[in-house]
Write an enzyme that holds these catalytic residues in place. Structure first.
Site, PDB file in Angstrom:
ATOM      1  N   HIS A  78       0.848  -1.193   0.000  1.00 16.58           N
ATOM      2  CA  HIS A  78       0.000   0.000   0.000  1.00 16.58           C
ATOM      3  C   HIS A  78       0.887   1.248   0.000  1.00 16.58           C
ATOM      4  O   HIS A  78       0.701   2.186   0.764  1.00 16.58           O
ATOM      5  CB  HIS A  78      -0.951  -0.015   1.206  1.00 16.58           C
ATOM      6  CG  HIS A  78      -2.084  -0.986   1.039  1.00 16.58           C
ATOM      7  ND1 HIS A  78      -3.328  -0.611   0.571  1.00 16.58           N
ATOM      8  CD2 HIS A  78      -2.141  -2.320   1.257  1.00 16.58           C
ATOM      9  CE1 HIS A  78      -4.109  -1.683   0.519  1.00 16.58           C
ATOM     10  NE2 HIS A  78      -3.405  -2.741   0.918  1.00 16.58           N
ATOM     11  N   TYR A 348       3.745  -5.750   9.632  1.00  9.37           N
ATOM     12  CA  TYR A 348       3.721  -4.295   9.643  1.00  9.37           C
ATOM     13  C   TYR A 348       4.937  -3.745  10.384  1.00  9.37           C
ATOM     14  O   TYR A 348       5.500  -2.720  10.006  1.00  9.37           O
ATOM     15  CB  TYR A 348       2.442  -3.791  10.311  1.00  9.37           C
ATOM     16  CG  TYR A 348       1.194  -3.876   9.468  1.00  9.37           C
ATOM     17  CD1 TYR A 348       1.003  -4.907   8.547  1.00  9.37           C
ATOM     18  CD2 TYR A 348       0.174  -2.943   9.599  1.00  9.37           C
ATOM     19  CE1 TYR A 348      -0.144  -4.998   7.786  1.00  9.37           C
ATOM     20  CE2 TYR A 348      -0.981  -3.023   8.838  1.00  9.37           C
ATOM     21  CZ  TYR A 348      -1.133  -4.052   7.939  1.00  9.37           C
ATOM     22  OH  TYR A 348      -2.275  -4.141   7.181  1.00  9.37           O
TER      23      TYR A 348
END
Length: 359
Positions: A78, A348
């Site tokens: 992203h 993440y």
């Protein structure tokens, strides 16, 4: 020379994915989706689970870099996005199933980030891939709550191994400067958990604006009330501007970077609102497989309103430095045992560490 090679990789990848999606649309996805029953997906999950120790967060980040290249100071997935600021006011009626302060009726500050899936910072805004919405809720006591959502109601991976395998299949071949189509077709054929999202993306064109998109939790979560009772839920944010999709003709004529400017201009007109809708599970609903939808009638609650009042380029937004780990949760909301949801936190963390390291 390095810049030319980088541009070649981006161009080649875009052409490859377009070609792959067209092949899927006319000759692959339809028959696979027809046979991708819950039993078939469950079998794939069992087979992948046997290899799950191979799918580490480190390997996933390496695979993303092999597929999209390394872009110092930017997210590994992203990558292309835009920041926004606003508020959230929860509906106190949700207290019946969750004691979370999100549903106290108070107004909380929110730092948001909209994005396009994948690690290509130059991807076209008309690309037929999921849009993302990440939210950081800032509570009065200094605690935080994160939500990370997609514009598809399902994910493409039931287990982390599928996620890893997809980006291994998308790795750039140094000899050609593009992915190997045969490898990607093999990935699709061997991973039925990927098929439902692929079909959804073929049947639903991207939106003309981030403001015209619904965003789904993908995963199921536990809502816990004051009595300690747990309710399994999913949720989505539905735009009050209405859901809209570009036509095929519009897709071919849109400029490559229209989404950011469209969002900035929309917030200048007036605040943008989304309704948070919570769906309560029924017996038999899959709780730990984000590739399968809940079918049939379900009770739903309007859980609150997200309001965004300003938007700005990613490098100017407060969202730039936020690691939107979806396992950062306020009391009253907890994760299920969905293996992909639990896998997101270490992934993440590694992505965030590499991004800060490379600044």
């Amino acid at each position: 020379m390095e810049k030319q090679m980088s541009n070649r990789k981006v161009y080649s990848r875009r052409n490859f994915l377009i070609s792959a999606s067209r092949i899927a649309a006319i000759g692959f996805v339809a028959p696979v989706v027809a046979s991708a029953t819950a039993a078939a997906v469950a079998k794939s999950v069992r087979q992948s689970s046997e290899k799950q120790t191979e799918a580490t967060a480190q390997e996933v980040m390496d695979a993303l870099e092999d597929a999209y290249g390394s872009h110092p100071g930017q997210r590994k997935n992203h990558t292309k996005g835009v920041g926004a600021l606003g508020t959230f006011v929860g509906n106190p009626k949700v207290k019946e199933i969750s004691r979370s302060p999100l549903f106290s009726g108070e107004q909380f500050d929110v730092v948001a980030r909209f994005s396009i899936a994948g690690g290509d910072p130059m991807v076209s805004d008309a690309d037929k891939s999921p849009r993302g919405l990440a939210l950081e809720f800032r509570l009065p006591d200094g605690s935080l709550h994160h939500m990370t959502m997609l514009s598809t109601p399902m994910f493409f991976a039931a287990v982390p191994q599928t996620f890893l395998d997809k980006f291994i299949a998308l790795a750039i071949d140094p000899a050609t400067g593009k992915p190997d189509m045969a490898k990607f077709k093999q990935f699709e054929a061997s991973h039925p958990d990927n098929a439902l999202q692929a079909q959804f993306l073929q049947e639903n064109n991207p939106p003309p604006s981030y403001a015209n998109c619904a965003y789904y939790s993908i995963h199921a979560f536990k809502f816990i009330n004051d009595a300690g009772k747990t309710t399994i839920v999913k949720f989505r944010f539905v735009p009050q501007d209405g859901e809209k999709h570009l036509s095929n003709a519009q897709l071919s004529s849109m400029p490559p970077n229209f989404l950011e400017q469209a969002l900035i201009e929309r917030t200048r007109l007036s605040p943008i609102n989304w309704d948070m809708i919570v769906t309560i599970s029924e017996p038999g609903d899959p709780e730990t497989n984000s590739t399968l939808l809940w079918s049939g009638k379900h009770r739903e609650l309007n859980a609150g309103t997200l309001t965004l009042t300003s938007a700005m380029p990613s490098n100017l937004a407060g969202s730039y430095n936020i690691n939107y780990d979806p396992l950062i949760m306020a009391d009253g909301i907890a994760p299920t045992d969905d293996p992909v949801l639990l896998f997101r936190s270490p992934s993440y963390a590694i992505s965030h560490t590499r991004r800060i390291r490379d600044l």
